[in-house]
Enzyme design. Sequence first.
Site, mmCIF file in Angstrom:
data_model
loop_
_atom_site.group_PDB
_atom_site.id
_atom_site.type_symbol
_atom_site.label_atom_id
_atom_site.label_comp_id
_atom_site.label_asym_id
_atom_site.label_seq_id
_atom_site.Cartn_x
_atom_site.Cartn_y
_atom_site.Cartn_z
ATOM 1 N N SER A 88 0.836 -1.193 0.000
ATOM 2 C CA SER A 88 0.000 0.000 0.000
ATOM 3 C C SER A 88 0.878 1.252 0.000
ATOM 4 O O SER A 88 1.718 1.418 -0.880
ATOM 5 C CB SER A 88 -0.968 -0.045 1.188
ATOM 6 N N HIS A 191 -8.397 1.419 -1.270
ATOM 7 C CA HIS A 191 -8.115 0.454 -2.356
ATOM 8 C C HIS A 191 -9.379 -0.160 -2.946
ATOM 9 O O HIS A 191 -9.393 -1.315 -3.342
ATOM 10 C CB HIS A 191 -7.154 -0.644 -1.864
#
Length: 306
Positions: A88, A191
């Site tokens: 991430s 996400h």
Amino acid sequence: MIVIVAPGQGSQKPGFLSPWLELPGVPERLAALGEAAGVDLVQHGTVSDADTIRDTLVAQPLIVAAGILALDALGESASLAGGVAGHSVGEITAAVAAGVLEAEDAMALVGERARAMADAAAETPTGMAAVLGADEAALEARLAELGLQPANYNGGGQIVVAGALDALAALAEAPPERARVIPLQTAGAFHTSYMAPAVERFRARAAATRASDPTTTLWTNRDGSAVASGTDFLDLVVGQVSSPVRWDRCMAAFQEAGVTGIVELAPAGALVGLAKRGLRGVPAVGITTPDDLPAAVRLLESGAAA
């Protein structure tokens, strides 16, 4: 081959940067990184409480800065790694390790990423949950029923899902067979398509960011493939905001490349834990304080000597 990995949001803890500030030059370095991001990282890394540093606006720059401090402390030993990857927001840290971004440019980029994602999360109440032990196909079918989306495929039987709060509650009440659902303390459905408003805003900042081609293998969260150029990295890191993190495929890529060890940058712990399940038997060192640096250097040197 030793791989350096950088963790994502949720790895931070109150006061975790205090030991690093005892190293020469680090207070000034951290202040400069914070200025580039628009965040007081010295305060937040030392005295701010858990709720404060959980805020996306603080957490993302704090995590990337911590990784940069660890890279600085590793010095030339970091160049012994056979490749790098980040989970991430850790992809921005990994880009610094791979020579794609300069540290200050990375901090300016993550500062805008954090602001854009925080604003997107504020538009609709959403959340995230970790699902452990589910059959992947069965879980994806259940998510489709509930209107939820996969956010992180972490490997080792762990998938993080995201979406509306009532749908997450329904998943927890009736999960797939043998699955366990653990709610996560996050500000929104990162996400996933809920982050679409952040993408174009972040793209504008990325377009103004200088990026060089990787000097070592840099694996992307998109699908575990190697990043071909600095321009490609910027496109990928923008798209990553609203698409799932495929850490499972990154670990598969490590394995295919012949990984013999993992070094996780500060604030370490999460990726070492995933490696224990997804890369069984591969030695791993997590850097949480400067006391962990000698073990990390030894592991990196062992890979160079092999």
